[in-house]
Design a protein around this motif. Structure first.
Motif, PDB file in Angstrom:
ATOM      1  N   ALA A 107      50.355  53.881  -3.165  1.00 17.73           N
ATOM      2  CA  ALA A 107      51.098  53.238  -4.247  1.00 17.73           C
ATOM      3  C   ALA A 107      50.554  53.655  -5.602  1.00 17.73           C
ATOM      4  N   ASP A 108      49.236  53.779  -5.712  1.00 12.32           N
ATOM      5  CA  ASP A 108      48.632  54.203  -6.978  1.00 12.32           C
ATOM      6  C   ASP A 108      49.046  55.623  -7.336  1.00 12.32           C
ATOM      7  N   VAL A 109      49.057  56.493  -6.333  1.00  9.74           N
ATOM      8  CA  VAL A 109      49.416  57.892  -6.573  1.00  9.74           C
ATOM      9  C   VAL A 109      50.873  58.013  -6.986  1.00  9.74           C
ATOM     10  N   LEU A 110      51.758  57.326  -6.290  1.00  7.33           N
ATOM     11  CA  LEU A 110      53.184  57.425  -6.623  1.00  7.33           C
ATOM     12  C   LEU A 110      53.472  56.803  -7.982  1.00  7.33           C
ATOM     13  N   ALA A 111      52.752  55.734  -8.329  1.00  2.23           N
ATOM     14  CA  ALA A 111      52.945  55.122  -9.648  1.00  2.23           C
ATOM     15  C   ALA A 111      52.520  56.072 -10.764  1.00  2.23           C
ATOM     16  N   GLU A 112      51.496  56.874 -10.509  1.00  2.00           N
ATOM     17  CA  GLU A 112      51.019  57.831 -11.511  1.00  2.00           C
ATOM     18  C   GLU A 112      51.962  59.026 -11.627  1.00  2.00           C
ATOM     19  N   GLY A 113      52.618  59.383 -10.498  1.00  2.00           N
ATOM     20  CA  GLY A 113      53.534  60.523 -10.507  1.00  2.00           C
ATOM     21  C   GLY A 113      52.885  61.771  -9.947  1.00  2.00           C
ATOM     22  N   LEU A 114      53.697  62.629  -9.346  1.00  2.00           N
ATOM     23  CA  LEU A 114      53.201  63.843  -8.699  1.00  2.00           C
ATOM     24  C   LEU A 114      53.380  65.026  -9.653  1.00  2.00           C
ATOM     25  N   ARG A 115      52.396  65.228 -10.479  1.00  2.00           N
ATOM     26  CA  ARG A 115      52.448  66.307 -11.464  1.00  2.00           C
ATOM     27  C   ARG A 115      52.218  67.661 -10.788  1.00  2.00           C
ATOM     28  N   ARG A 116      52.952  68.666 -11.219  1.00  2.00           N
ATOM     29  CA  ARG A 116      52.792  70.011 -10.666  1.00  2.00           C
ATOM     30  C   ARG A 116      51.723  70.777 -11.451  1.00  2.00           C
ATOM     31  N   PHE A 117      50.761  71.341 -10.731  1.00  2.00           N
ATOM     32  CA  PHE A 117      49.715  72.156 -11.346  1.00  2.00           C
ATOM     33  C   PHE A 117      49.887  73.643 -11.025  1.00  2.00           C
ATOM     34  N   THR A 118      50.369  73.928  -9.823  1.00  2.00           N
ATOM     35  CA  THR A 118      50.623  75.296  -9.379  1.00  2.00           C
ATOM     36  C   THR A 118      51.900  75.267  -8.536  1.00  2.00           C
ATOM     37  N   PRO A 119      52.416  76.425  -8.158  1.00  2.00           N
ATOM     38  CA  PRO A 119      53.583  76.429  -7.260  1.00  2.00           C
ATOM     39  C   PRO A 119      53.308  75.785  -5.907  1.00  2.00           C
ATOM     40  N   HIS A 120      52.026  75.586  -5.582  1.00  2.00           N
ATOM     41  CA  HIS A 120      51.661  75.023  -4.270  1.00  2.00           C
ATOM     42  C   HIS A 120      51.383  73.526  -4.324  1.00  2.00           C
ATOM     43  N   THR A 121      51.428  72.908  -5.502  1.00  2.00           N
ATOM     44  CA  THR A 121      51.176  71.477  -5.614  1.00  2.00           C
ATOM     45  C   THR A 121      52.300  70.686  -4.953  1.00  2.00           C
ATOM     46  N   PRO A 122      51.989  69.743  -4.066  1.00  2.00           N
ATOM     47  CA  PRO A 122      53.051  68.918  -3.479  1.00  2.00           C
ATOM     48  C   PRO A 122      53.593  67.929  -4.505  1.00  2.00           C
ATOM     49  N   VAL A 123      54.840  68.090  -4.878  1.00  2.00           N
ATOM     50  CA  VAL A 123      55.476  67.173  -5.832  1.00  2.00           C
ATOM     51  C   VAL A 123      56.628  66.416  -5.190  1.00  2.00           C
ATOM     52  N   ASP A 124      56.861  66.666  -3.911  1.00  2.00           N
ATOM     53  CA  ASP A 124      57.862  65.953  -3.136  1.00  2.00           C
ATOM     54  C   ASP A 124      57.137  64.937  -2.259  1.00  2.00           C
ATOM     55  N   VAL A 125      57.557  63.688  -2.306  1.00  2.00           N
ATOM     56  CA  VAL A 125      56.865  62.628  -1.575  1.00  2.00           C
ATOM     57  C   VAL A 125      56.853  62.896  -0.075  1.00  2.00           C
ATOM     58  N   ALA A 126      57.946  63.414   0.459  1.00  2.00           N
ATOM     59  CA  ALA A 126      58.016  63.685   1.895  1.00  2.00           C
ATOM     60  C   ALA A 126      57.003  64.750   2.291  1.00  2.00           C
ATOM     61  N   VAL A 127      56.859  65.761   1.455  1.00  2.00           N
ATOM     62  CA  VAL A 127      55.879  66.823   1.730  1.00  2.00           C
ATOM     63  C   VAL A 127      54.468  66.249   1.693  1.00  2.00           C
ATOM     64  N   LEU A 128      54.179  65.452   0.673  1.00  2.00           N
ATOM     65  CA  LEU A 128      52.854  64.845   0.563  1.00  2.00           C
ATOM     66  C   LEU A 128      52.566  63.946   1.753  1.00  2.00           C
ATOM     67  N   ASP A 129      53.545  63.131   2.139  1.00  2.00           N
ATOM     68  CA  ASP A 129      53.351  62.239   3.287  1.00  2.00           C
ATOM     69  C   ASP A 129      53.058  63.023   4.561  1.00  2.00           C
ATOM     70  N   ALA A 130      53.730  64.156   4.744  1.00  2.00           N
ATOM     71  CA  ALA A 130      53.493  64.979   5.927  1.00  2.00           C
ATOM     72  C   ALA A 130      52.079  65.549   5.909  1.00  2.00           C
ATOM     73  N   GLN A 131      51.611  65.972   4.749  1.00  2.00           N
ATOM     74  CA  GLN A 131      50.251  66.489   4.642  1.00  2.00           C
ATOM     75  C   GLN A 131      49.222  65.399   4.924  1.00  2.00           C
ATOM     76  N   VAL A 132      49.496  64.213   4.426  1.00  2.00           N
ATOM     77  CA  VAL A 132      48.587  63.087   4.648  1.00  2.00           C
ATOM     78  C   VAL A 132      48.541  62.724   6.130  1.00  2.00           C
ATOM     79  N   GLU A 133      49.690  62.710   6.765  1.00  2.00           N
ATOM     80  CA  GLU A 133      49.730  62.412   8.208  1.00  2.00           C
ATOM     81  C   GLU A 133      48.927  63.443   8.990  1.00  2.00           C
ATOM     82  N   GLN A 134      49.066  64.705   8.626  1.00  2.00           N
ATOM     83  CA  GLN A 134      48.303  65.754   9.307  1.00  2.00           C
ATOM     84  C   GLN A 134      46.810  65.570   9.100  1.00  2.00           C
ATOM     85  N   ALA A 135      46.417  65.196   7.878  1.00  2.00           N
ATOM     86  CA  ALA A 135      45.000  64.966   7.608  1.00  2.00           C
ATOM     87  C   ALA A 135      44.454  63.840   8.476  1.00  2.00           C
TER      88      ALA A 135
END
Length: 260
Positions: free
Chosen positions: A157-185
């Protein structure tokens, strides 16, 4: 020279606040106002006024007719705890991880949507990614943040409230992509990411738990992708996971297997 000896009068209200705070313990974490008044021996009106002020300023939290040490107070106290306990106990683990992998090893703690470096064992390579104690980085970009998100249910919730800022072309800025990475971790027990915060930088991180089984920190390695790239994960990840387990044991954590 003490304050009394120097002629500076003590602030009497601080003594009363101390009396109130001493009413909270692990055995009795949420006393009522009546219990606080009885324990301190303060006049009821004085105690009520001070407790309400402590709630307003974040020193205490109120839930119905019960009070607890406030999360703001816990956050303010965290640097002292980190300096005396977490860093001291985990630093030898970071140094061993650095020596085993040859790469810079870091320890991170979370503050809201960000992670902060609290300890570093620096690589001896000439070409390296610079990490310094006190560096603050976003949670969603990089392996340490994925591990925090995988094991701390309040972090998302804290991360989504802050927003997913893009730093490089590889930064996850889509919530679904981030959630999938978190699940894998969470499934893998570690996270490995590449060029998410800075181009050409790879990182592998694992969780650190305390004696209660709660996530307290994340450790890992970071380096140029020439040395820590996708092809190096199978070689390096086991060392990072083992270091996370060693750090957890140093903090009193015991796995289900160890408990028998």
């Amino acid at each position: 020279m003490t304050e009394r000896a120097s002629g500076t009068p003590p602030l009497l209200v601080l003594g009363k606040v101390r009396q109130i705070l001493e009413c909270f313990s692990v055995e009795e974490p949420d006393p009522t106002l009546q219990q606080i008044t009885r324990s301190t021996g303060l006049p009821a009106s004085t105690c009520q006024r001070l407790v309400h002020n402590l709630v307003r300023e974040g020193f205490l939290d109120r839930d119905g007719d019960r009070y607890r040490i406030g999360m703001a107070f816990v956050r303010w106290a965290a640097p002292g705890t980190v300096g005396r306990d977490l860093v001291r106990l985990v630093r030898p683990v970071l140094q061993r991880l650095r020596d085993e992998t040859g790469e810079t090893a870091c320890l991170y703690v979370r503050d809201g949507a960000f992670r902060t470096v609290v300890a570093v064992a620096e690589t001896r390579h000439v070409v390296m990614r610079l990490f310094k104690v006190g560096m603050v980085m976003p949670m969603h970009a990089g392996a340490p943040g994925k591990v925090f998100l995988a094991h701390d249910p309040t972090a998302r919730a804290d991360v989504l409230a802050e927003g997913l800022r893009r730093f490089t072309p590889h930064t996850p800025v889509d919530v679904a992509v981030l959630d999938a990475q978190v699940e894998q971790a969470g499934n893998d027990g570690y996270s490995a990411t590449f060029s998410e915060r800075h181009e050409g930088v790879g990182s592998i991180s694992a969780p650190v738990f305390d004696q209660a089984g709660e996530l307290v920190a994340v450790l890992g390695i970071g380096a140029p992708t020439q040395r820590v790239g996708p092809a190096d994960v199978d070689r390096l990840a086991p060392a990072v996971v083992a270091a996370g387990a060693a750090a957890s044991r140093a903090l009193g954590f015991r796995s289900a297997t160890e408990l028998g």
